[in-house]
Design a protein around this motif. Structure first.
Motif, mmCIF file in Angstrom:
data_model
loop_
_atom_site.group_PDB
_atom_site.id
_atom_site.type_symbol
_atom_site.label_atom_id
_atom_site.label_comp_id
_atom_site.label_asym_id
_atom_site.label_seq_id
_atom_site.Cartn_x
_atom_site.Cartn_y
_atom_site.Cartn_z
ATOM 1 N N ALA A 85 1.342 -1.120 0.187
ATOM 2 C CA ALA A 85 0.200 -0.054 0.138
ATOM 3 C C ALA A 85 0.973 1.444 -0.007
ATOM 4 C CB ALA A 85 -0.807 -0.107 0.728
ATOM 5 N N PRO A 86 1.313 1.380 1.190
ATOM 6 C CA PRO A 86 2.963 2.642 0.608
ATOM 7 C C PRO A 86 3.542 2.848 -0.084
ATOM 8 C CG PRO A 86 2.996 1.343 2.627
ATOM 9 C CD PRO A 86 2.000 0.373 1.922
ATOM 10 N N SER A 87 4.125 1.612 -0.771
ATOM 11 C CA SER A 87 5.122 0.972 -1.919
ATOM 12 C C SER A 87 4.404 1.628 -3.026
ATOM 13 C CB SER A 87 5.160 -0.443 -1.759
ATOM 14 O OG SER A 87 6.500 0.140 -3.114
ATOM 15 N N ALA A 88 3.518 1.389 -3.510
ATOM 16 C CA ALA A 88 2.254 1.731 -3.922
ATOM 17 C C ALA A 88 1.874 3.885 -4.176
ATOM 18 C CB ALA A 88 0.977 1.094 -4.533
ATOM 19 N N GLY A 89 1.693 3.929 -3.467
ATOM 20 C CA GLY A 89 1.633 5.304 -3.000
ATOM 21 C C GLY A 89 3.181 6.325 -3.288
ATOM 22 N N PHE A 90 3.689 5.695 -2.873
ATOM 23 C CA PHE A 90 5.157 6.549 -3.231
ATOM 24 C C PHE A 90 5.375 6.391 -4.863
ATOM 25 C CE2 PHE A 90 5.506 5.271 1.601
ATOM 26 C CZ PHE A 90 5.405 6.107 2.823
ATOM 27 N N LEU A 95 7.906 9.550 -6.343
ATOM 28 C CA LEU A 95 9.112 9.471 -5.635
ATOM 29 C C LEU A 95 10.367 8.195 -6.447
ATOM 30 C CD1 LEU A 95 7.665 9.742 -2.006
ATOM 31 C CD2 LEU A 95 8.352 11.231 -3.552
ATOM 32 N N ALA A 96 10.735 8.563 -5.730
ATOM 33 C CA ALA A 96 12.045 7.884 -6.370
ATOM 34 C C ALA A 96 11.953 6.575 -5.331
ATOM 35 C CB ALA A 96 13.792 8.704 -6.157
#
Length: 163
Positions: A85-90, A95-96
């Motif tokens: 979830a946060p990985s996809a958001g970033f 974001l790099a």
């Protein structure tokens, strides 16, 4: 099979082998995110699901209760689902891959552990199955619930609170 289902022996750590496995899965997931961002983490997560079903099925063949405390490969799958979830958001924010702000992955970890230990609703139902699929499914549901909770927490933090 033992090496796979215990994540190289992490499942033998006491106390709380599931928490130790979640920490190891989190660290490995952060590394995957750094190397290939969300797409690599997502592919690794999808690949881990059949590996978990196959290895747990082989390891527990003939056992009355396959949900043994040393089996922690299911924590890897659940933690990675939560971390997606946060990985996809970033990733979607552009974001790099070397940027993965700590609130996102800490929330994913804490929410996953909460739902995996508490076992509400579908998590508990899957846990009560007492078969190979149930070993994995309770962690899949805990990971999904943690992913949703992480997204809601991010929305609250960034949207309503304006951070």
């Amino acid at each position: 099979m033992r090496w796979i289902v215990t994540l190289g022996g992490i499942g033998s750590l006491r106390p709380a082998p599931g928490t130790w496995a979640s920490i190891a899965a989190l660290l490995l997931g952060l590394l995957l995110h750094r190397i290939g961002h969300f797409p690599l983490l997502a592919v690794a997560t999808l690949a881990a699901i059949p590996l978990c079903l196959w290895s747990v099925g082989r390891f527990t063949a003939g056992m009355a209760d396959p949900d043994r405390p040393e089996i922690v490969i299911d924590e890897l799958v659940g933690q990675w689902i939560a971390l997606c979830a946060p990985s996809a958001g970033f990733w979607l924010m552009g974001l790099a891959s070397d940027r993965f702000p700590w609130p996102g992955w800490v929330a994913a970890f804490l929410f996953f552990r909460l739902f995996d230990i508490w076992k509400p609703w579908l998590v508990g139902r899957a846990d009560r199955r007492r078969d190979t699929a149930g070993v994995l499914l309770d962690d899949v549901w805990a990971g999904v619930f943690a992913a949703v909770a992480t997204i809601l927490a991010a929305g609250l933090s960034h949207g309503i609170m304006g951070r």
